[in-house]
Motif scaffolding. Sequence first.
Motif, PDB file in Angstrom:
ATOM      1  N   VAL A 138       0.835  -1.203   0.000  1.00 34.71           N
ATOM      2  CA  VAL A 138       0.000   0.000   0.000  1.00 34.71           C
ATOM      3  C   VAL A 138       0.872   1.256   0.000  1.00 34.71           C
ATOM      4  N   LEU A 139       0.607   2.127  -0.957  1.00 37.33           N
ATOM      5  CA  LEU A 139       1.270   3.431  -1.034  1.00 37.33           C
ATOM      6  C   LEU A 139       0.316   4.477  -0.458  1.00 37.33           C
ATOM      7  N   ILE A 140       0.830   5.312   0.441  1.00 35.66           N
ATOM      8  CA  ILE A 140      -0.013   6.252   1.193  1.00 35.66           C
ATOM      9  C   ILE A 140       0.546   7.650   1.099  1.00 35.66           C
ATOM     10  N   ARG A 141      -0.352   8.620   0.872  1.00 36.30           N
ATOM     11  CA  ARG A 141       0.015  10.028   0.982  1.00 36.30           C
ATOM     12  C   ARG A 141      -0.202  10.434   2.438  1.00 36.30           C
ATOM     13  N   VAL A 142       0.887  10.674   3.149  1.00 31.84           N
ATOM     14  CA  VAL A 142       0.821  10.934   4.584  1.00 31.84           C
ATOM     15  C   VAL A 142       0.317  12.348   4.842  1.00 31.84           C
ATOM     16  N   SER A 143      -0.619  12.452   5.755  1.00 32.19           N
ATOM     17  CA  SER A 143      -1.172  13.747   6.137  1.00 32.19           C
ATOM     18  C   SER A 143      -0.585  14.227   7.462  1.00 32.19           C
ATOM     19  N   HIS A 144      -0.634  13.352   8.482  1.00 37.17           N
ATOM     20  CA  HIS A 144      -0.176  13.735   9.818  1.00 37.17           C
ATOM     21  C   HIS A 144       0.597  12.597  10.461  1.00 37.17           C
ATOM     22  N   SER A 145       1.503  12.983  11.363  1.00 35.02           N
ATOM     23  CA  SER A 145       2.213  12.040  12.203  1.00 35.02           C
ATOM     24  C   SER A 145       2.254  12.639  13.606  1.00 35.02           C
ATOM     25  N   THR A 146       3.064  12.076  14.483  1.00 35.78           N
ATOM     26  CA  THR A 146       3.182  12.609  15.832  1.00 35.78           C
ATOM     27  C   THR A 146       4.642  12.597  16.264  1.00 35.78           C
ATOM     28  N   LEU A 147       4.896  13.206  17.407  1.00 39.14           N
ATOM     29  CA  LEU A 147       6.204  13.112  18.050  1.00 39.14           C
ATOM     30  C   LEU A 147       6.008  12.424  19.390  1.00 39.14           C
ATOM     31  N   GLY A 170       9.588   8.474  12.457  1.00 34.90           N
ATOM     32  CA  GLY A 170       8.154   8.722  12.613  1.00 34.90           C
ATOM     33  C   GLY A 170       7.413   7.424  12.872  1.00 34.90           C
ATOM     34  N   VAL A 171       7.087   7.120  14.143  1.00 34.43           N
ATOM     35  CA  VAL A 171       6.599   5.792  14.507  1.00 34.43           C
ATOM     36  C   VAL A 171       5.106   5.606  14.265  1.00 34.43           C
ATOM     37  N   ASP A 172       4.422   6.607  13.799  1.00 38.84           N
ATOM     38  CA  ASP A 172       3.033   6.422  13.382  1.00 38.84           C
ATOM     39  C   ASP A 172       2.660   7.484  12.358  1.00 38.84           C
ATOM     40  N   PHE A 173       1.569   7.234  11.634  1.00 39.53           N
ATOM     41  CA  PHE A 173       1.084   8.235  10.683  1.00 39.53           C
ATOM     42  C   PHE A 173      -0.332   7.896  10.244  1.00 39.53           C
ATOM     43  N   ALA A 174      -0.979   8.881   9.649  1.00 38.69           N
ATOM     44  CA  ALA A 174      -2.314   8.710   9.067  1.00 38.69           C
ATOM     45  C   ALA A 174      -2.341   9.437   7.736  1.00 38.69           C
ATOM     46  N   GLY A 175      -3.104   8.893   6.801  1.00 39.25           N
ATOM     47  CA  GLY A 175      -3.172   9.520   5.491  1.00 39.25           C
ATOM     48  C   GLY A 175      -4.128   8.802   4.566  1.00 39.25           C
ATOM     49  N   GLU A 176      -3.944   9.035   3.263  1.00 36.78           N
ATOM     50  CA  GLU A 176      -4.858   8.531   2.235  1.00 36.78           C
ATOM     51  C   GLU A 176      -4.149   7.549   1.311  1.00 36.78           C
ATOM     52  N   VAL A 177      -4.818   6.433   1.049  1.00 39.79           N
ATOM     53  CA  VAL A 177      -4.260   5.434   0.147  1.00 39.79           C
ATOM     54  C   VAL A 177      -4.196   5.991  -1.272  1.00 39.79           C
ATOM     55  N   VAL A 178      -3.036   5.849  -1.903  1.00 43.30           N
ATOM     56  CA  VAL A 178      -2.841   6.270  -3.288  1.00 43.30           C
ATOM     57  C   VAL A 178      -2.947   5.066  -4.221  1.00 43.30           C
ATOM     58  N   GLU A 179      -2.264   3.994  -3.859  1.00 48.40           N
ATOM     59  CA  GLU A 179      -2.300   2.759  -4.635  1.00 48.40           C
ATOM     60  C   GLU A 179      -2.273   1.579  -3.675  1.00 48.40           C
ATOM     61  N   SER A 180      -2.924   0.475  -4.053  1.00 43.12           N
ATOM     62  CA  SER A 180      -2.908  -0.718  -3.215  1.00 43.12           C
ATOM     63  C   SER A 180      -3.039  -1.968  -4.079  1.00 43.12           C
ATOM     64  N   ARG A 203      -8.137  -5.203   0.420  1.00 42.49           N
ATOM     65  CA  ARG A 203      -8.756  -4.554   1.583  1.00 42.49           C
ATOM     66  C   ARG A 203      -8.723  -3.032   1.499  1.00 42.49           C
ATOM     67  N   TYR A 204      -7.860  -2.487   0.668  1.00 46.08           N
ATOM     68  CA  TYR A 204      -7.714  -1.029   0.596  1.00 46.08           C
ATOM     69  C   TYR A 204      -7.736  -0.572  -0.849  1.00 46.08           C
ATOM     70  N   SER A 205      -8.389   0.578  -1.060  1.00 47.08           N
ATOM     71  CA  SER A 205      -8.512   1.166  -2.389  1.00 47.08           C
ATOM     72  C   SER A 205      -8.045   2.610  -2.342  1.00 47.08           C
ATOM     73  N   ALA A 206      -7.718   3.153  -3.494  1.00 43.40           N
ATOM     74  CA  ALA A 206      -7.319   4.565  -3.574  1.00 43.40           C
ATOM     75  C   ALA A 206      -8.410   5.440  -2.970  1.00 43.40           C
ATOM     76  N   GLY A 207      -7.991   6.365  -2.115  1.00 42.53           N
ATOM     77  CA  GLY A 207      -8.932   7.271  -1.463  1.00 42.53           C
ATOM     78  C   GLY A 207      -9.291   6.866  -0.043  1.00 42.53           C
ATOM     79  N   ASP A 208      -9.015   5.620   0.352  1.00 41.50           N
ATOM     80  CA  ASP A 208      -9.306   5.187   1.718  1.00 41.50           C
ATOM     81  C   ASP A 208      -8.410   5.927   2.708  1.00 41.50           C
ATOM     82  N   GLN A 209      -8.972   6.300   3.854  1.00 40.17           N
ATOM     83  CA  GLN A 209      -8.217   6.927   4.929  1.00 40.17           C
ATOM     84  C   GLN A 209      -7.759   5.837   5.908  1.00 40.17           C
TER      85      GLN A 209
END
Length: 335
Positions: free
Chosen positions: A36-45, A68-78, A82-88
Motif C-alpha cells: 500500500v502506497l499512502i500520501r501521509v497527512s499527519h504524524s506525531t512526536l 516517525g513511529v506512526d502516521f495517518a493519510g490517504e491510500v494512493v495505490e494498493s 482490503r484497501y482502495s485509492a482514497g481510503d483513509q
Amino acid sequence: MSSDFRALMLNASDDGKKVTPEFRTLSVNDLPEGEVLIRVSHSTLNYKDGMILNGLGRLVRQYPHVPGVDFAGEVVESSDDRYSAGDQVILTGWRVGESHWGGYAQMARVKADWLVPLPEGLTTAQAMAIGTAGFTSMLAVMALEEQGISPQLDGEILVTGAAGGVGSVAISILAHLGYRVVASTGRPENSDYLKHLGASGVVDRAELAEPSSRPLLSERWQGAIDSVGSTTLAHILAEMKYHGAVAACGLAGGADLPATVIPFLLRGVRLIGIDSVLCPYEKRVRAWQRLVTDLPKERLTEATQIVALADILPYGEKILKGEVRGRLVIDVKAC
C-alpha cells in the motif's frame, strides 16, 4: 500524481554514534517495499521519536532512515483488496519509524496488514492526536477492564508520566468512564492541566520513585497505568490493593525492576505488559472504535499542539527533557 515528495531523513556517522537529520526530496521509487502506497497527512512526536531523532537507544540499525513511529493519510495505490485509492488509514506500531521507514515523509509504502481503517468520526489530525500514545492508553484501559477493574470498585487509578502522551490520554479516558484518577508528575506546574483533564488528585513523581526496603506498603491503588517502570513500578506494586492490576507500557525510567514476588503472592496483584506494536488486528480495530466513543474530543483538542514537519527538530530534544506536554501532532504536508 508527482512521484517526488519531501521527507526528513536521518544519516549516521561511520561509527553510528552521531545521527544527522536532513530534509530531502525523494521519489516513490526510493520507498521500501509494501502493498500500500499512502500520501501521509499527519504524524506525531512520541518519546521514542525523540530518541531516534537524537540517535539514542539504537532503535534504528540501518541508515539512511525516515523516522516517525506512526502516521495517518490517504491510500494512493494498493495491491491488497482490503484497501482502495482514497481510503483513509492509520498506522501505529510494527516498528515503523525504526526498522521500516516511517511517517516523517509525505509518502509512505507499507504492508497492508499493518494498517487500520480510519474510524468514522475521526480526522487524520485527530487520529494522530491520539497516535501510538493514545492507542497504547486505550489498550492499557482495556487491560485493566479485562482484569475486573471498574469504576464501581472502591479505589483510585494511578497514572504515571501523566503529562506525557500516554498519561494525558489515559487520564481523559479513565475520567470519562467514571474512574477516580490520580496523576503522577515531576512538574508541579502541570497540576492544573492534569486536573482539567480529569484527575482528582496529583502526586509528586519523586514520592513514587523512592525505593522501599519493604516488599509491601499500605494499600493505596486499585489499578495503575505506568509508563515509567524501574523503581516507580516497583513502588506502585508494593502499594496495590488486593487483586489490583497494573498495566505497564514504556520504560522511561529504565528496564530494571527492583521488586519481589510478594505483591503477586500475598495480594494477588496482576502486572500486564502492553505491547502496541504486535497487537492483533481485531483488537487494534476495537481499541480505535473505543477511542472514538470514550475519549472526549474537547479534551483531545486541548491536549494537542500542531507543528509543521519542517519545524520538528527542536522538539526532539524537548520531549526527552519532559518539556512537551500532551500530544504533539506533526503536519507532514507542511515540509
